[in-house]
Motif scaffolding. Structure first.
Motif, mmCIF file in Angstrom:
data_model
loop_
_atom_site.group_PDB
_atom_site.id
_atom_site.type_symbol
_atom_site.label_atom_id
_atom_site.label_comp_id
_atom_site.label_asym_id
_atom_site.label_seq_id
_atom_site.Cartn_x
_atom_site.Cartn_y
_atom_site.Cartn_z
ATOM 1 N N LEU A 279 39.961 38.162 40.974
ATOM 2 C CA LEU A 279 40.603 37.129 40.166
ATOM 3 C C LEU A 279 41.761 36.496 40.934
ATOM 4 O O LEU A 279 41.888 35.263 40.995
ATOM 5 N N LEU B 138 40.423 34.279 43.712
ATOM 6 C CA LEU B 138 39.884 33.013 43.241
ATOM 7 C C LEU B 138 40.994 32.060 42.790
ATOM 8 O O LEU B 138 40.981 30.867 43.120
ATOM 9 N N LEU B 139 41.956 32.570 42.043
ATOM 10 C CA LEU B 139 43.054 31.723 41.575
ATOM 11 C C LEU B 139 43.903 31.213 42.731
ATOM 12 O O LEU B 139 44.400 30.079 42.712
ATOM 13 N N VAL C 287 49.714 32.987 42.631
ATOM 14 C CA VAL C 287 49.491 34.080 41.690
ATOM 15 C C VAL C 287 50.807 34.814 41.429
ATOM 16 O O VAL C 287 51.573 35.110 42.360
ATOM 17 N N GLU D 58 35.416 35.642 36.978
ATOM 18 C CA GLU D 58 34.918 34.382 37.528
ATOM 19 C C GLU D 58 35.045 33.252 36.508
ATOM 20 O O GLU D 58 35.454 32.127 36.855
ATOM 21 N N ALA E 74 38.827 32.351 36.207
ATOM 22 C CA ALA E 74 39.309 31.554 37.339
ATOM 23 C C ALA E 74 38.765 30.144 37.276
ATOM 24 O O ALA E 74 39.475 29.176 37.596
ATOM 25 N N VAL F 217 40.656 26.606 38.025
ATOM 26 C CA VAL F 217 40.299 25.838 39.209
ATOM 27 C C VAL F 217 39.746 24.477 38.818
ATOM 28 O O VAL F 217 40.035 23.452 39.443
#
Length: 361
Positions: A169, A172-173, A179, A351, A354, A358
């Protein structure tokens, strides 16, 4: 540090102080001289125009501090017996907190021991000054960054699927956002790891996770936990990410993967600040009482916010948040017909979580 018009000049070393004075500096109104031994520099400073300058936690020869104050400088002394620098100008790094081995000799351990004792009036003042300095440094650090928070359980162990999920996570972020976590172990450590390694191949993250799995927890040895953390990211580029831990939970050491650490003495201040800086939203992974508290603290802020101020809330784990700890039904009811209604989400995977950010980024 290059001085620019109207900008405060922070003096952190005697070498920098001497260099500026030797170069002809005489008007010191914008100077902030920080925690230096000035017992042999008083004569030179007293030749300058010091009105408006600040000397924070410095040591002086007898009488020099009073003379500087009379000339208009602000002289703030060392307060209490804390090992912390109460006037620090920036956030911590992991290396500062883990400055010595074994862990019990480190600044982090010494600060925890100090924070747990019954405070004197001076110590209470020192804690307040320290936390204020950290908040000012954090305000500056987050100013040009878009932060997404990741909240989750501190008990998640390295090698667990939940740990790998939190790390993915963060990874991906981190491609679009900075983060931020509570800065501790468990899911927080994993998300900071992922945020740190964002932009690198997924195989890099997998190798780091394999190294970390050899020491699942900081118990029984914080030193081994730290050693494997250093090994896991040795030689790898680091993307900026944030940890906001507290010495209130000092028995849970801060993780090494946050590149900036805003560590507080006062836990309620820390909790409020962490939610405040995550202006791009928060992902809530499964956790216990602390995570549930964070869900509804954040929900309270969003409940009273206008349409332009609501930050997304994403809960990960449909089964967990509807049956194990059924926060979701209450959250949805709370959000009904409010500006936040379309900004609260329940998903099944990191997923999906995120992707919500995104896509909006």
């Amino acid at each position: 540090m290059k001085q620019t018009h109207g900008r405060v000049v922070h003096i952190e070393t005697l070498t920098e102080l001497d260099r500026r004075l030797d170069a002809g500096a005489r008007r010191l109104a914008s100077w902030r001289v920080h925690r230096l031994d000035l017992t042999e520099r008083g004569g030179r400073l007293l030749e300058c125009r010091v009105a408006g300058a600040a000397f924070l936690g410095c040591t002086f020869a007898p009488g020099d501090d009073d003379a500087l104050s009379t000339m208009g400088a602000l002289v703030l002394p060392v307060v209490g017996t804390t090992p912390l620098d109460v006037y620090r100008p920036g956030l911590y790094t992991a290396d500062e907190l883990y400055d010595q081995t074994p862990y019990l000799r480190s600044l982090d351990a010494r600060a925890y021991a100090w924070a747990q004792r019954v405070p004197s009036r001076d110590d209470a003042l020192a804690a307040a000054l320290h936390d204020h300095a950290v908040s000012e440094a954090l305000d500056a650090w987050v100013r040009d960054r878009r932060l997404v928070g990741v909240m989750g359980g501190h008990a998640v162990q390295r090698g667990d699927a939940a740990y790998a999920g939190a790390a993915r996570l963060g990874w991906l972020l981190g491609s679009e956002y900075t983060v931020a976590t509570g800065g501790g172990p468990g899911a927080m450590e994993a998300a900071n790891l992922g945020g740190r390694l964002a932009g690198q191949g997924e195989e890099v993250l997998d190798r780091a996770l394999d190294v970390l799995a050899t020491v699942p927890s900081f118990r029984p040895s914080i030193d081994e936990w730290v050693r494997t953390a250093r090994e896991a990211v040795a030689g790898l580029p680091a993307r900026d990410n944030l940890g906001v831990p507290t010495w209130h939970y000092g028995h849970e050491p801060p993780n090494l993967f946050a590149t900036a650490v805003a560590k507080y003495v006062d836990n309620p201040t820390r909790e409020a600040v962490l939610l405040e800086v995550c202006r791009s939203g928060i992902v809530f992974l499964p956790g216990a009482a602390g995570t549930v508290q964070e869900v509804f603290q954040d929900a309270c802020e969003n409940y009273y916010a206008d349409e332009t101020s609501v930050a997304p809330m994403v809960l990960v784990g449909r089964e967990y948040w509807t049956k194990t700890l059924p926060a979701w039904p209450l959250l949805r009811s709370l959000a009904h017909d409010r500006a936040m209604e379309d900004q609260v989400h329940l998903v099944d995977s990191v997923e999906e979580a995120a992707a919500l950010f995104v896509a909006a980024g």
